[in-house]
Design an enzyme around this catalytic site. Structure first.
Site, PDB file in Angstrom:
ATOM      1  N   ILE A 437       0.814  -1.220   0.000  1.00  0.00           N
ATOM      2  CA  ILE A 437       0.000   0.000   0.000  1.00  0.00           C
ATOM      3  C   ILE A 437       0.850   1.274   0.000  1.00  0.00           C
ATOM      4  CG2 ILE A 437      -1.851   1.219   1.234  1.00  0.00           C
ATOM      5  CD1 ILE A 437      -2.647  -1.451  -0.183  1.00  0.00           C
ATOM      6  N   SER A 439       3.721   2.447   2.647  1.00  0.00           N
ATOM      7  CA  SER A 439       4.792   2.621   3.628  1.00  0.00           C
ATOM      8  C   SER A 439       5.382   1.275   4.040  1.00  0.00           C
ATOM      9  CB  SER A 439       4.255   3.345   4.865  1.00  0.00           C
ATOM     10  OG  SER A 439       3.205   2.595   5.444  1.00  0.00           O
ATOM     11  N   GLU A 671      -9.277  -1.792   2.365  1.00  0.00           N
ATOM     12  CA  GLU A 671      -9.217  -2.573   3.618  1.00  0.00           C
ATOM     13  C   GLU A 671     -10.351  -3.589   3.614  1.00  0.00           C
ATOM     14  OE1 GLU A 671     -10.232  -3.995   7.375  1.00  0.00           O
ATOM     15  OE2 GLU A 671     -11.510  -2.519   6.418  1.00  0.00           O
ATOM     16  N   HIS A 701      -2.823  -4.398  11.086  1.00  0.00           N
ATOM     17  CA  HIS A 701      -2.916  -3.746  12.398  1.00  0.00           C
ATOM     18  C   HIS A 701      -2.601  -4.722  13.527  1.00  0.00           C
ATOM     19  CE1 HIS A 701      -5.135  -1.085   9.722  1.00  0.00           C
ATOM     20  NE2 HIS A 701      -4.722  -0.119  10.521  1.00  0.00           N
ATOM     21  N   CYS A 733      -3.300  -2.315   4.468  1.00  0.00           N
ATOM     22  CA  CYS A 733      -2.904  -0.922   4.671  1.00  0.00           C
ATOM     23  C   CYS A 733      -1.386  -0.828   4.591  1.00  0.00           C
ATOM     24  CB  CYS A 733      -3.378  -0.452   6.058  1.00  0.00           C
ATOM     25  SG  CYS A 733      -4.891   0.521   5.990  1.00  0.00           S
TER      26      CYS A 733
END
Length: 765
Positions: A437, A439, A671, A701, A733
């Site tokens: 995504i 980073s 997501e 996450h 993400c």
């Protein structure tokens, strides 16, 4: 005249709770260490409000992770996978629910109404055995009392709790969550009984779902719940608090007729229409908690304007029944302006963070009771005037360019399927192409380099070479993993909005203006105080450098205008859409410069498009129209062969899928994994999607590393409803908050899963 605060930020003025939580999670400190930091924060917050003269000070608005999760713990509604033994819920069970652990995933997390805060969604069903699992509300009330502060304990109201829940896995999607009301009320009664016994005289129930479009049976549940609580609430003053929007007329009627309720709280900033209802229908003898100080922005209150609103309300409800309050919890604003020593003086005079808003609430209450602080009011009036007339706020050229946008819908010249064909000829990607995504993990060393460069402790050359080395490492890693479309990892970026805001005019930045997003994660929203423009290219240097390191396509990475808007503190002196169009024009310039520099895949993230959606259905169409239009403005001028990606995270997309299609991006990554793949149900229901799409195949996450089989299984579920030639394989993400020890094996398994399915699909042919 009395004053009240709905709730207060928990992280601390310098994110003390964040650091204590992360240290505890990493095993570097004990539970006692964490509890000590938390107790010090609570004590200082209560003392601060008491010293400021606030009469109704909240308790139990502190949370180690989330207030809805606290309520789940209070009700003992722990999903069975966490193997809770039924004793008082401790950190192990609590944090496993919030974050997952090595063996089981976390509960779902989603946006709290239309804010950038996320709550942990309760998982309920007919078999849940509710039991009083956490005495936190009572303990915190007693803790404050021992410090000499009598507080108003705050509970998430029983009906809002159920309406914010979802049916657990295996429970029929049509299960009526409100049917559980009779099972949770006995626990609420126990809590209320203990609070009464401990000496509480007021209690606050947050029922924010009353501002949504509710059906009559849902409204009836409020009447029923408070009737059933009435006898145990006798002898207590009860406040039912609403926030974030107008309360619709039918809900207002229901609310103000509730049994056993002494006072009602309204958001009069975002709910200005509620004022009319109050003026015509507010019940006699009840308290009105008037939310006139904005809990969701950082602008100083227009004290003179608020005072005149309050005076008009005073004539309706009476002097002794009017309480000055915040529009909602101050959780959604920054903590204390006192820590902003480097902020421009003029801009600083226009602002108020949570600590200053407490002072404003008290100043208004004092002014109403005839003790107006003239000096404070006149300084406030001077700041309001300077903001209206400051030349730094207005840029004629920008205003003109934004006005000229009207009348075109800014679509690309060719349709998406023709563009995808042209792009495939150039990019030559396999089926089920893999990407990430944006980073990559941000190590301590990397943060140190950025910090030292910002503090001018290292030279620009040193900084550029350190960032270049990091990009090279990330590119090499992706090539080794055999990912198809690469990213540069964003090592030069602190935050996906702040990074752009720092390079755009019209933005100001804080040093400590942190706001909690979820758990220990905080964001530092920029402040948009004036017209927005782009003085020079912002990302071209790094994207070109990264592309020169590989023959594979390298994505240019931008944050979209709607996300920059929704994740900033936005000026309140012009409509939001006007500011959004200005940002869109700035991003358009950047997109076109990236294309000129030879970048053929450009991702324009709109992570926050859904969260700006108004809470009222009648306002959706207008918002979606300008938000989607703003996105199209950014890329309407590129060639067919330039592939435009967008990314969206954490939200319920099903009701806006047609607007997402209308964005006309070539590829959207979205997501999906932590929302129980709700997204896929849209396609099962027959929505046709012709552009590229990458529903996330694993949850970033959580520290958990999914296996190749698990990811392949997810992809297969997607292939059941999406065409092979449009499906992309990617995480949910960005990977910024994860560690390389988690990222490397997870991505390796992701690529293996994509290859496994390519082989299976080829042999099936």
């Amino acid at each position: 005249m009395a004053s009240h605060i709905v709730g207060y930020p928990r992280m601390g003025p310098k994110r003390e709770l964040k650091f204590a939580l992360e240290s505890f999670w990493d095993g570097k400190s004990s539970a006692e260490d964490l509890q000590k930091v938390a107790a010090e924060l609570r004590s200082s917050i209560w003392k601060q409000m008491a010293d400021a003269g606030i009469k109704y000070i909240p308790s139990n608005t502190f949370a180690y992770y989330d207030q809805v999760l606290d309520t789940t713990a209070m009700l003992g509604a722990v999903p069975s996978r966490y193997n809770w033994d039924g004793s008082e819920i401790g950190f192990d069970t609590y944090f496993s629910m919030g974050r997952g652990n090595a063996s089981v995933p976390a509960m779902e997390m989603t946006k709290w109404f239309d804010t950038n805060y996320h709550f942990i969604v309760p998982e309920l069903g007919p078999d849940v055995k509710f039991t009083y699992g956490s005495h936190k509300a009572v303990n915190e009330y007693k803790e404050a009392k021992a410090l000499g502060v009598d507080t108003v304990p705050v509970l998430v109201g029983p009906v809002s709790y159920l309406l914010l829940s979802k049916p657990a896995k295996g429970v029929e999607k049509t299960f009526d969550l409100l049917s559980l009301l009779d099972q949770i009320l006995p626990i609420y009664k126990e809590v209320i009984g203990e609070l009464k016994a401990a000496g509480a005289t007021w209690i606050q129930f947050d029922e924010p779902t009353l501002v949504k479009d509710l059906e009559s049976h849902q409204l009836k549940a409020f009447t029923e719940a408070y009737s059933k609580l009435e006898s145990c609430l006798s002898g207590l003053n009860v406040l039912v608090e609403t926030y974030f929007a107008d309360v619709p007329a039918d809900a207002f009627k229901t609310l103000t007729s509730l049994k056993g309720v002494t006072g009602f709280g309204f958001d009069l900033i975002r709910g200005a229409k509620t004022l009319d209802l109050i003026k015509s229908e507010f019940p006699k003898g009840k308290y009105l908690f008037a939310g006139v100080v904005d809990g969701r922005n950082i602008w100083a209150n227009d004290l003179a304007g608020s005072l005149s609103t309050l005076k008009s309300l005073e004539s309706i409800v009476g002097k002794d029944k009017l309480v000055v309050s915040t529009s909602c919890s101050l959780l959604h604003t920054a903590v204390d302006l006192i820590n902003e020593t480097k902020l421009d003086k003029e801009i600083k005079s226009w602002l108020a963070f949570a600590a200053q808003k407490v002072i404003e609430v008290n100043a208004l209450a004092k002014a109403l009771s005839g003790h107006k602080d003239e000096e404070f009011f006149s300084a406030n009036a001077a700041a309001q005037a300077s903001r209206k007339t400051s030349p730094r706020v207005t840029n004629e050229a920008v205003q003109k360019a934004a006005a000229a946008l009207r009348g075109s819908d800014h679509r690309r010249a060719t349709n998406v399927s023709a563009r995808l064909d042209a792009q495939q000829k150039q990019l030559n990607l396999p089926i089920l192409p893999t990407t990430t995504i944006g980073s990559f993990p941000q190590t301590m060393e990397l943060r140190k380099v950025r910090r030292e460069y910002k503090a001018k402790k290292i030279s620009e050359d040193h900084y550029v070479s350190a960032i270049k080395e990091e990009i090279s490492k990330v590119v090499k890693l992706q090539e080794e993993l055999d990912i198809d479309v690469l990213v540069h990892g964003e090592p030069e970026r602190n935050d996906m909005v702040e990074y752009f805001g720092e390079q755009l005019s019209g933005f100001a930045f804080t040093a400590n203006g942190w706001v909690q997003s979820y758990g220990s994660r905080c964001v530092k929203p920029p402040i948009i105080y004036g017209d927005v423009s782009r003085p020079k290219a912002m990302t071209v240097f790094w994207s070109s450098m990264a592309q020169s390191m590989t023959k594979r396509p390298m994505k240019g990475m931008l944050t979209g205008p709607v996300t920059i808007l929704n994740w900033s503190f936005v000026r309140n002196d012009q409509p939001r859409f006007e500011t959004c169009y200005q940002i869109a024009l700035a991003i358009k310039d950047e997109v076109e410069d990236l294309e000129k520099a030879g970048i053929t895949v450009i991702q324009i993230d709109e992570a926050a498009l859904r969260e700006g959606l108004p809470l009222r259905k009648s306002e959706h169409a207008f918002y979606l129209d300008w938000a989607v239009h703003s996105f199209r403005i950014t890329n309407c001028g590129v060639k067919d062969t330039t592939q435009i990606h967008t990314h969206m995270c954490y939200s319920n997309f099903n009701d806006i899928i047609h607007s997402i299609i209308n964005m006309d991006a070539d590829v959207i990554t979205i997501e999906n994994s932590r929302s129980d793949e709700k997204l896929l149900s849209v396609f099962r229901e027959g929505v046709k999607y012709g552009a590229g799409i990458g529903p996330g195949v694993y949850d970033i996450h959580s520290p958990r590393i999914p296996s190749t089989e698990e990811i392949a299984d997810r992809i297969n579920k997607m292939l059941a409803v999406l065409e092979t030639n449009i499906l992309w394989v990617n995480p949910d993400c960005g990977l910024k908050t994860r560690k390389y020890a988690e990222v490397n094996p997870a991505l390796k398994n992701m690529v293996s899963a994509a290859k496994l399915l390519r082989t299976q699909l080829a042999s099936a042919k």
